[in-house]
Design a protein around this motif. Sequence first.
Motif, mmCIF file in Angstrom:
data_model
loop_
_atom_site.group_PDB
_atom_site.id
_atom_site.type_symbol
_atom_site.label_atom_id
_atom_site.label_comp_id
_atom_site.label_asym_id
_atom_site.label_seq_id
_atom_site.Cartn_x
_atom_site.Cartn_y
_atom_site.Cartn_z
ATOM 1 N N ASP A 134 0.581 -1.454 0.001
ATOM 2 C CA ASP A 134 0.377 0.245 0.016
ATOM 3 C C ASP A 134 0.822 1.226 0.429
ATOM 4 O O ASP A 134 2.044 1.146 0.111
ATOM 5 C CB ASP A 134 -0.810 0.121 1.166
ATOM 6 N N SER A 135 -0.063 2.619 -0.550
ATOM 7 C CA SER A 135 1.034 3.436 -0.259
ATOM 8 C C SER A 135 1.875 3.625 1.032
ATOM 9 O O SER A 135 3.149 4.488 0.838
ATOM 10 C CB SER A 135 0.092 4.794 -0.383
ATOM 11 N N ARG A 136 1.276 3.351 1.986
ATOM 12 C CA ARG A 136 2.072 3.997 3.385
ATOM 13 C C ARG A 136 3.324 3.331 3.186
ATOM 14 O O ARG A 136 4.355 4.114 3.589
ATOM 15 C CB ARG A 136 1.404 3.960 4.303
ATOM 16 N N ARG A 137 3.643 2.141 2.805
ATOM 17 C CA ARG A 137 4.548 1.236 3.361
ATOM 18 C C ARG A 137 5.412 1.574 2.364
ATOM 19 O O ARG A 137 6.464 1.426 2.388
ATOM 20 C CB ARG A 137 3.927 -0.819 3.285
ATOM 21 N N ARG A 138 4.577 1.559 1.154
ATOM 22 C CA ARG A 138 5.689 2.111 0.461
ATOM 23 C C ARG A 138 6.032 3.601 0.380
ATOM 24 O O ARG A 138 7.882 2.686 -0.362
ATOM 25 C CB ARG A 138 4.960 1.905 -1.566
ATOM 26 N N ALA A 139 6.181 4.055 0.744
ATOM 27 C CA ALA A 139 6.434 4.907 1.158
ATOM 28 C C ALA A 139 7.651 4.574 1.494
ATOM 29 O O ALA A 139 9.157 5.119 1.805
ATOM 30 C CB ALA A 139 5.674 6.388 1.593
ATOM 31 N N VAL A 140 7.337 3.915 3.075
ATOM 32 C CA VAL A 140 8.432 3.295 3.760
ATOM 33 C C VAL A 140 9.551 2.128 3.332
ATOM 34 O O VAL A 140 10.993 3.186 3.787
ATOM 35 C CB VAL A 140 7.835 3.042 5.687
ATOM 36 N N LEU A 141 9.043 1.858 2.391
ATOM 37 C CA LEU A 141 10.763 0.945 1.935
ATOM 38 C C LEU A 141 11.573 1.724 1.090
ATOM 39 O O LEU A 141 12.720 0.772 1.469
ATOM 40 C CB LEU A 141 9.113 -0.569 1.251
ATOM 41 N N PHE A 142 10.617 2.633 1.455
ATOM 42 C CA PHE A 142 11.670 3.280 -0.025
ATOM 43 C C PHE A 142 12.866 3.927 0.508
ATOM 44 O O PHE A 142 13.914 3.873 -0.297
ATOM 45 C CB PHE A 142 10.402 3.692 -1.509
ATOM 46 N N ARG A 143 12.511 5.276 1.406
ATOM 47 C CA ARG A 143 12.645 5.524 1.936
ATOM 48 C C ARG A 143 13.683 4.727 3.154
ATOM 49 O O ARG A 143 15.137 5.772 3.820
ATOM 50 C CB ARG A 143 11.817 6.495 3.395
ATOM 51 N N LEU A 144 13.632 3.888 2.922
ATOM 52 C CA LEU A 144 15.260 3.391 3.913
ATOM 53 C C LEU A 144 16.081 2.172 3.137
ATOM 54 O O LEU A 144 17.218 1.703 2.987
ATOM 55 C CB LEU A 144 14.132 1.930 4.091
ATOM 56 N N LEU A 145 15.644 2.338 1.973
ATOM 57 C CA LEU A 145 16.634 1.659 0.219
ATOM 58 C C LEU A 145 18.094 3.217 0.776
ATOM 59 O O LEU A 145 17.697 4.526 0.814
ATOM 60 C CB LEU A 145 16.519 1.531 -0.550
ATOM 61 N N PRO A 146 18.855 2.409 0.847
ATOM 62 C CA PRO A 146 20.710 3.679 0.582
ATOM 63 C C PRO A 146 20.066 4.009 -0.794
ATOM 64 O O PRO A 146 20.103 4.020 -1.475
ATOM 65 C CB PRO A 146 22.101 2.839 0.414
ATOM 66 N N LYS A 147 20.659 5.347 -0.526
ATOM 67 C CA LYS A 147 20.639 6.913 -2.297
ATOM 68 C C LYS A 147 20.502 5.934 -3.230
ATOM 69 O O LYS A 147 20.129 6.150 -4.383
ATOM 70 C CB LYS A 147 20.847 7.253 -2.197
ATOM 71 N N ASP A 148 21.795 5.183 -3.324
ATOM 72 C CA ASP A 148 22.061 4.298 -5.023
ATOM 73 C C ASP A 148 21.172 3.379 -5.031
ATOM 74 O O ASP A 148 21.049 3.417 -6.452
ATOM 75 C CB ASP A 148 23.400 4.304 -4.932
ATOM 76 N N ARG A 149 21.014 2.872 -4.306
ATOM 77 C CA ARG A 149 20.010 1.483 -4.452
ATOM 78 C C ARG A 149 18.514 2.409 -4.697
ATOM 79 O O ARG A 149 17.358 2.050 -5.578
ATOM 80 C CB ARG A 149 19.901 0.798 -2.745
ATOM 81 N N ALA A 150 17.935 3.155 -4.035
ATOM 82 C CA ALA A 150 16.639 3.879 -4.352
ATOM 83 C C ALA A 150 16.965 4.839 -5.931
ATOM 84 O O ALA A 150 15.714 4.629 -6.069
ATOM 85 C CB ALA A 150 17.051 5.525 -3.181
ATOM 86 N N LEU A 151 17.936 5.086 -6.169
ATOM 87 C CA LEU A 151 17.707 5.246 -7.521
ATOM 88 C C LEU A 151 17.588 4.445 -8.264
ATOM 89 O O LEU A 151 16.510 4.713 -10.029
ATOM 90 C CB LEU A 151 19.088 5.820 -7.895
ATOM 91 N N ASP A 152 18.366 3.326 -8.325
ATOM 92 C CA ASP A 152 18.080 1.691 -9.353
ATOM 93 C C ASP A 152 16.474 1.290 -9.117
ATOM 94 O O ASP A 152 16.386 1.820 -10.061
ATOM 95 C CB ASP A 152 19.042 0.939 -8.875
#
Length: 72
Positions: free
Chosen positions: A41-59
Motif C-alpha cells: 500500500d502507499s504508506r508501506r511503499r513510502a517507508v520501504l523506499f525511504r529505507l533504501l540507500p540513496k544509490d539503491r533507491a535511484l536504481d
Amino acid sequence: MANQGALDALEDIRTSDLSSLRDALAELRVHEIVTLLGRSDSRRRAVLFRLLPKDRALDVFEALEPGLAREL
C-alpha cells in the motif's frame, strides 16, 4: 523472477520494525524491490523506499512504473 518466499517474508515484517525491513531489503535485487513496492500500500511503499540507500533507491526509482514513481 522475484524470490516469492523472500518477498512474502518481507511483507510479514511490521512497518514499525525498521531495522528488520532495512536488513531484508538489502538482500533483495532491484527487480524484487520493485515487485514488493508494487504489491504494497502507499504508506508501506513510502517507508520501504525511504529505507533504501540513496544509490539503491535511484536504481529502484528508475525501474518503477511511471505511476508508482510519481506517487513516491
